[in-house]
Design an enzyme around this catalytic site. Structure first.
Site, PDB file in Angstrom:
ATOM      1  N   GLU A 140       0.836  -1.215   0.000  1.00 27.44           N
ATOM      2  CA  GLU A 140       0.000   0.000   0.000  1.00 27.44           C
ATOM      3  C   GLU A 140       0.865   1.257   0.000  1.00 27.44           C
ATOM      4  OE1 GLU A 140      -2.892  -0.516  -0.760  1.00 27.44           O
ATOM      5  OE2 GLU A 140      -3.003  -2.633  -0.220  1.00 27.44           O
ATOM      6  N   HIS A 143       2.018   2.154  -3.367  1.00 27.58           N
ATOM      7  CA  HIS A 143       1.015   2.869  -4.171  1.00 27.58           C
ATOM      8  C   HIS A 143       1.174   4.381  -4.000  1.00 27.58           C
ATOM      9  CE1 HIS A 143      -1.623  -0.040  -6.049  1.00 27.58           C
ATOM     10  NE2 HIS A 143      -1.782  -0.721  -4.939  1.00 27.58           N
TER      11      HIS A 143
HETATM   12  O1  K1U Z   1      -3.674  -2.548  -2.768  1.00 28.42           O
HETATM   13  C1  K1U Z   1      -4.451  -3.273  -3.365  1.00 28.42           C
HETATM   14  O2  K1U Z   1      -4.585  -3.161  -4.573  1.00 28.42           O
HETATM   15  C2  K1U Z   1      -5.224  -4.325  -2.621  1.00 28.42           C
HETATM   16  C3  K1U Z   1      -4.550  -5.675  -2.597  1.00 28.42           C
HETATM   17  C4  K1U Z   1      -3.656  -5.743  -1.379  1.00 28.42           C
HETATM   18  C5  K1U Z   1      -2.650  -6.856  -1.312  1.00 28.42           C
HETATM   19  C6  K1U Z   1      -2.969  -8.154  -1.607  1.00 28.42           C
HETATM   20  C7  K1U Z   1      -2.019  -9.166  -1.494  1.00 28.42           C
HETATM   21  C8  K1U Z   1      -0.761  -8.861  -1.054  1.00 28.42           C
HETATM   22  C9  K1U Z   1      -0.438  -7.558  -0.773  1.00 28.42           C
HETATM   23  C10 K1U Z   1      -1.382  -6.550  -0.876  1.00 28.42           C
HETATM   24  C11 K1U Z   1      -5.660  -6.721  -2.534  1.00 28.42           C
HETATM   25  O3  K1U Z   1      -6.383  -6.794  -1.609  1.00 28.42           O
HETATM   26  S1  K1U Z   1      -5.812  -7.788  -3.887  1.00 28.42           S
HETATM   27  C12 K1U Z   1      -7.166  -8.843  -3.413  1.00 28.42           C
HETATM   28  C13 K1U Z   1      -6.797  -9.843  -2.362  1.00 28.42           C
HETATM   29  O4  K1U Z   1      -5.638 -10.090  -2.116  1.00 28.42           O
HETATM   30  C14 K1U Z   1      -7.866 -10.516  -1.580  1.00 28.42           C
HETATM   31  C15 K1U Z   1      -9.193 -10.233  -1.768  1.00 28.42           C
HETATM   32  C16 K1U Z   1     -10.162 -10.881  -1.030  1.00 28.42           C
HETATM   33  C17 K1U Z   1      -9.815 -11.826  -0.104  1.00 28.42           C
HETATM   34  C18 K1U Z   1      -8.493 -12.138   0.098  1.00 28.42           C
HETATM   35  C19 K1U Z   1      -7.515 -11.484  -0.631  1.00 28.42           C
HETATM   36 ZN    ZN Z   2      -2.362  -2.634  -5.014  1.00 32.32          ZN
END
Ligand code: K1U
Ligand code: ZN
Length: 177
Positions: A140, A143
């Site tokens: 995050e 980002h």
């Molecule tokens: O920042 C983002 O785009 C969100 C991203 C965060 C993230 C995921 C995995 C590792 C590091 C950071 C997400 O949430 S992607 C979707 C996801 O991982 C997820 C969605 C629903 C249930 C479990 C996982």
């Molecule tokens: Zn992301």
């Protein structure tokens, strides 16, 4: 209450609604509560485990995270997060990103990070995170600097993902309703 969903750029569309909170307001920052609430609502709806403000078009240093799997939610809010220490040891997680829909790849990052931030109410806090939480915080915070997880992949893998997404975008543009 009062929270609204926003558009995750490059993904879906969520309607925004107005809502009023009043604590940061005493410091002339009344919109911070609303922004945090909107972001959390947007993240849950996506669904995702994290979201950075820039993903909903807001160039502010705000991130939200919730790694809880059960019904009981555990939202974490980080305003102006700053990494003080990163561990030398790395760990690997399969990462996804709401701004890179449907794509996942293994990324190596420091296994632990110690951060300073302001919490939901604007209080100074510190946190020593490890494992998935450390990975998510770093994802995050990247980002906020314009860095995506695909930037850590080989040129070949990154180009493959970018091409796949641009093909999908073109295909969607061809659909006329
Ligand atoms: O920042 C983002 O785009 C969100 C991203 C965060 C993230 C995921 C995995 C590792 C590091 C950071 C997400 O949430 S992607 C979707 C996801 O991982 C997820 C969605 C629903 C249930 C479990 C996982
Ligand atoms: Zn992301």
């Amino acid at each position: 209450p009062g929270a609204a969903r926003r558009e995750v750029i490059g993904r879906g569309f969520f309607q925004a609604e107005d809502g009023i909170r009043d604590s940061w307001a005493s410091r002339g920052l009344g919109d911070v509560y609303k922004r945090q609430d909107d972001m959390l609502e947007t993240m849950y709806a996506a669904p995702g485990i994290g979201l950075a403000a820039i993903q909903v078009g807001v160039p502010k240093k705000v991130i939200v995270i919730d790694l809880s799997k059960e019904e009981k939610k555990n939202p974490l809010y980080f305003v102006n997060p700053k990494i003080i220490i990163r561990s030398k040891n790395n760990s690997t997680y399969e990462e996804g990103c709401l701004s890179v829909p449907g794509q996942f790849a293994e990324v190596d990052r420091p296994n632990q990070c110690h951060i300073k931030y302001l919490d939901y109410n604007g209080q100074n806090k510190e946190l020593k995170a490890e494992g998935l939480l450390a990975t998510c915080i770093q994802h995050e915070m990247d980002h906020l600097e314009g860095i995506l997880f695909i930037d850590y992949l080989s040129k070949l893998k990154k180009n493959f993902i970018v091409k796949k997404l641009s093909k999908r975008k073109k295909a969607l543009e061809r659909i006329v309703v």
